[in-house]
Every structure is written in structure tokens, then in C-alpha cells.
Design a protein around this motif. Structure first.
Motif, PDB file in Angstrom:
ATOM      1  N   LEU A  17       0.849  -1.179   0.000  1.00  0.00           N
ATOM      2  CA  LEU A  17       0.000   0.000   0.000  1.00  0.00           C
ATOM      3  C   LEU A  17       0.888   1.233   0.000  1.00  0.00           C
ATOM      4  O   LEU A  17       1.729   1.390   0.889  1.00  0.00           O
ATOM      5  CB  LEU A  17      -0.902   0.002   1.236  1.00  0.00           C
ATOM      6  CG  LEU A  17      -1.852   1.189   1.400  1.00  0.00           C
ATOM      7  CD1 LEU A  17      -2.844   1.269   0.249  1.00  0.00           C
ATOM      8  CD2 LEU A  17      -2.582   1.082   2.740  1.00  0.00           C
ATOM      9  N   ILE A  18       0.732   2.084  -1.002  1.00  0.00           N
ATOM     10  CA  ILE A  18       1.498   3.321  -1.070  1.00  0.00           C
ATOM     11  C   ILE A  18       0.592   4.460  -0.638  1.00  0.00           C
ATOM     12  O   ILE A  18      -0.492   4.656  -1.201  1.00  0.00           O
ATOM     13  CB  ILE A  18       2.063   3.564  -2.473  1.00  0.00           C
ATOM     14  CG1 ILE A  18       2.981   2.397  -2.857  1.00  0.00           C
ATOM     15  CG2 ILE A  18       2.807   4.905  -2.524  1.00  0.00           C
ATOM     16  CD1 ILE A  18       3.518   2.471  -4.254  1.00  0.00           C
ATOM     17  N   LEU A  19       1.052   5.188   0.374  1.00  0.00           N
ATOM     18  CA  LEU A  19       0.266   6.273   0.951  1.00  0.00           C
ATOM     19  C   LEU A  19       0.923   7.618   0.679  1.00  0.00           C
ATOM     20  O   LEU A  19       2.093   7.816   1.003  1.00  0.00           O
ATOM     21  CB  LEU A  19       0.134   6.078   2.462  1.00  0.00           C
ATOM     22  CG  LEU A  19      -0.587   4.811   2.913  1.00  0.00           C
ATOM     23  CD1 LEU A  19      -0.438   4.629   4.414  1.00  0.00           C
ATOM     24  CD2 LEU A  19      -2.058   4.866   2.511  1.00  0.00           C
ATOM     25  N   GLY A  20       0.167   8.522   0.090  1.00  0.00           N
ATOM     26  CA  GLY A  20       0.597   9.898  -0.057  1.00  0.00           C
ATOM     27  C   GLY A  20       0.036  10.713   1.092  1.00  0.00           C
ATOM     28  O   GLY A  20      -0.508  10.158   2.055  1.00  0.00           O
ATOM     29  N   SER A  21       0.138  12.019   0.987  1.00  0.00           N
ATOM     30  CA  SER A  21      -0.405  12.892   2.033  1.00  0.00           C
ATOM     31  C   SER A  21      -1.850  13.248   1.701  1.00  0.00           C
ATOM     32  O   SER A  21      -2.784  12.730   2.300  1.00  0.00           O
ATOM     33  CB  SER A  21       0.458  14.143   2.186  1.00  0.00           C
ATOM     34  OG  SER A  21       0.575  14.803   0.927  1.00  0.00           O
ATOM     35  N   LEU A  22      -2.055  14.120   0.736  1.00  0.00           N
ATOM     36  CA  LEU A  22      -3.364  14.572   0.271  1.00  0.00           C
ATOM     37  C   LEU A  22      -3.169  14.956  -1.186  1.00  0.00           C
ATOM     38  O   LEU A  22      -2.188  15.641  -1.504  1.00  0.00           O
ATOM     39  CB  LEU A  22      -3.830  15.776   1.098  1.00  0.00           C
ATOM     40  CG  LEU A  22      -5.198  16.370   0.795  1.00  0.00           C
ATOM     41  CD1 LEU A  22      -6.318  15.390   1.165  1.00  0.00           C
ATOM     42  CD2 LEU A  22      -5.398  17.680   1.557  1.00  0.00           C
ATOM     43  N   PRO A  23      -4.054  14.540  -2.099  1.00  0.00           N
ATOM     44  CA  PRO A  23      -3.838  14.848  -3.516  1.00  0.00           C
ATOM     45  C   PRO A  23      -3.699  16.350  -3.770  1.00  0.00           C
ATOM     46  O   PRO A  23      -4.371  17.167  -3.134  1.00  0.00           O
ATOM     47  CB  PRO A  23      -5.092  14.301  -4.201  1.00  0.00           C
ATOM     48  CG  PRO A  23      -5.604  13.249  -3.272  1.00  0.00           C
ATOM     49  CD  PRO A  23      -5.262  13.742  -1.896  1.00  0.00           C
ATOM     50  N   GLY A  24      -2.845  16.685  -4.731  1.00  0.00           N
ATOM     51  CA  GLY A  24      -2.672  18.070  -5.146  1.00  0.00           C
ATOM     52  C   GLY A  24      -3.812  18.509  -6.046  1.00  0.00           C
ATOM     53  O   GLY A  24      -4.689  17.726  -6.425  1.00  0.00           O
ATOM     54  N   ASP A  25      -3.781  19.773  -6.418  1.00  0.00           N
ATOM     55  CA  ASP A  25      -4.865  20.348  -7.218  1.00  0.00           C
ATOM     56  C   ASP A  25      -5.064  19.639  -8.554  1.00  0.00           C
ATOM     57  O   ASP A  25      -6.200  19.408  -8.970  1.00  0.00           O
ATOM     58  CB  ASP A  25      -4.611  21.836  -7.450  1.00  0.00           C
ATOM     59  CG  ASP A  25      -4.808  22.668  -6.183  1.00  0.00           C
ATOM     60  OD1 ASP A  25      -5.394  22.152  -5.208  1.00  0.00           O
ATOM     61  OD2 ASP A  25      -4.371  23.828  -6.181  1.00  0.00           O
ATOM     62  N   ALA A  26      -3.971  19.288  -9.252  1.00  0.00           N
ATOM     63  CA  ALA A  26      -4.108  18.614 -10.550  1.00  0.00           C
ATOM     64  C   ALA A  26      -4.788  17.256 -10.377  1.00  0.00           C
ATOM     65  O   ALA A  26      -5.649  16.872 -11.178  1.00  0.00           O
ATOM     66  CB  ALA A  26      -2.745  18.448 -11.218  1.00  0.00           C
ATOM     67  N   SER A  27      -4.438  16.535  -9.329  1.00  0.00           N
ATOM     68  CA  SER A  27      -5.043  15.227  -9.080  1.00  0.00           C
ATOM     69  C   SER A  27      -6.508  15.352  -8.705  1.00  0.00           C
ATOM     70  O   SER A  27      -7.358  14.580  -9.172  1.00  0.00           O
ATOM     71  CB  SER A  27      -4.283  14.497  -7.969  1.00  0.00           C
ATOM     72  OG  SER A  27      -2.987  14.175  -8.409  1.00  0.00           O
ATOM     73  N   LEU A  28      -6.812  16.329  -7.871  1.00  0.00           N
ATOM     74  CA  LEU A  28      -8.209  16.527  -7.479  1.00  0.00           C
ATOM     75  C   LEU A  28      -9.060  16.955  -8.669  1.00  0.00           C
ATOM     76  O   LEU A  28     -10.184  16.470  -8.836  1.00  0.00           O
ATOM     77  CB  LEU A  28      -8.296  17.544  -6.344  1.00  0.00           C
ATOM     78  CG  LEU A  28      -7.697  17.071  -5.012  1.00  0.00           C
ATOM     79  CD1 LEU A  28      -7.668  18.207  -4.009  1.00  0.00           C
ATOM     80  CD2 LEU A  28      -8.476  15.880  -4.471  1.00  0.00           C
ATOM     81  N   ALA A  29      -8.529  17.833  -9.512  1.00  0.00           N
ATOM     82  CA  ALA A  29      -9.272  18.286 -10.691  1.00  0.00           C
ATOM     83  C   ALA A  29      -9.538  17.128 -11.654  1.00  0.00           C
ATOM     84  O   ALA A  29     -10.618  17.033 -12.244  1.00  0.00           O
ATOM     85  CB  ALA A  29      -8.519  19.408 -11.400  1.00  0.00           C
ATOM     86  N   ALA A  30      -8.564  16.248 -11.798  1.00  0.00           N
ATOM     87  CA  ALA A  30      -8.699  15.110 -12.713  1.00  0.00           C
ATOM     88  C   ALA A  30      -9.412  13.924 -12.067  1.00  0.00           C
ATOM     89  O   ALA A  30      -9.866  13.018 -12.772  1.00  0.00           O
ATOM     90  CB  ALA A  30      -7.319  14.671 -13.195  1.00  0.00           C
TER      91      ALA A  30
END
Length: 162
Positions: A17-30
Motif C-alpha cells: 500500500l502506497i500512501l501519499g499525504s493529500l492529492p494536489g490540485d491537478a489530481s483533485l481536478a482530474a
């Protein structure tokens, strides 16, 4: 502005399982994990699973990850943030990692994509018997390490999939 994490990408065969912090704006928009074109995430994982992940459509990338036993999610379920930098996150609401992990019987390891993910994820998980926890340099273009240096650390993830 309050931003929310994307849904987890996992199944019962998830071994890593790969965990990031919180998606950035580009990821949220897409509505897609690691959508910023300069984020090295898909190149880094492509080396691990021996696939041209950047050359695939997003749905096919997710299929390739699941086939390889890799899942994705974030350590922060939501929070206030102007822009995409982790340092700008305020009033973070933690993701329920323990509940998710309880649904993953094959899970062997957790990789933390970046310092905030590692700090928060380790705090949330505590001592988890049987899981290998791996801190990774951020795949973000804001984390200005050469790709080869990042890849040298990320390639350690491959050992958890064998």
C-alpha cells in the motif's frame, strides 16, 4: 479551501500500500492519483512493475497496479490547503488507515510517499506487527531530488512484492 482525498485503490490481493499525504490540485481536478504531468510517481512505479505506466490510460494504470498487488491511498482524509504543497495543509483530518488495513489480508508493506505521509502514517499506524514500513522521497516535482536518486529508494518496494 477544504480538499478531500480520493477513494482508496485496493483489493484483497493488495500486498503493498502506497500512501501519499493529500492529492494536489491537478489530481483533485482530474479525479486521479498523481495527475500532475511532472510528478514522477508513475515513472517510479513503472520501473518496479516493469511496465510503461505513464504510457497507459489512467484506468489501465490502476489495473496494472492492482495486478501487481499495489494499492494507493492517502494519510489525510481532508484538510484546508491553498495550492498543492504539503506545508500548506491546515486542520488535517486523518484517514482511517487501521480500518482500511484490516480489509487487506495479503498486505505486507506500506510505502510512504514523502515526509508528511511518513510522519502522519507512522503515527496513525503505530507499531504494526508483520508490516514493513518504508519511507520514500516524495515523487512530487516540488521535491527537487534527481529522478535516479528517488528511484534508488523507490526500487526497494519491489522486494515487498515478491
Amino acid at each position: 479551501m477544504i480538499k478531500w482525498a480520493l477513494a482508496p485503490v485496493v483489493d484483497t490481493n493488495t500486498r503493498l500500500l502506497i500512501l501519499g499525504s493529500l492529492p494536489g490540485d491537478a489530481s483533485l481536478a482530474a479525479g486521479q492519483y498523481y495527475a500532475h504531468p511532472r510528478n514522477a510517481f508513475w515513472r517510479l512505479l513503472g520501473q518496479i512493475v516493469d511496465r510503461d505506466l505513464p504510457g497507459l490510460t489512467y484506468p489501465d494504470r490502476l489495473v496494472a497496479l492492482k495486478t501487481a498487488g499495489i494499492g494507493l491511498w492517502d494519510v489525510i482524509a481532508g484538510g484546508e490547503r491553498k495550492g498543492s504543497l504539503d506545508a500548506a495543509i491546515r486542520n488535517a483530518e486523518a484517514a482511517n488507515l487501521k480500518a482500511l488495513i484490516a480489509t487487506l489480508p495479503a498486505l505486507r508493506a506500506v510505502g510512504f510517499n514523502g515526509a508528511l505521509a511518513a510522519h502522519t502514517g507512522r503515527r496513525l499506524l503505530g507499531e504494526r506487527s508483520g508490516l514493513t514500513l518504508i519511507d520514500l522521497p516524495s515523487s512530487s516535482p516540488a521535491h527537487a531530488r534527481p529522478f535516479e536518486e528517488k528511484a534508488a529508494v523507490w526500487n526497494r518496494l519491489g522486494m515487498t512484492l515478491r
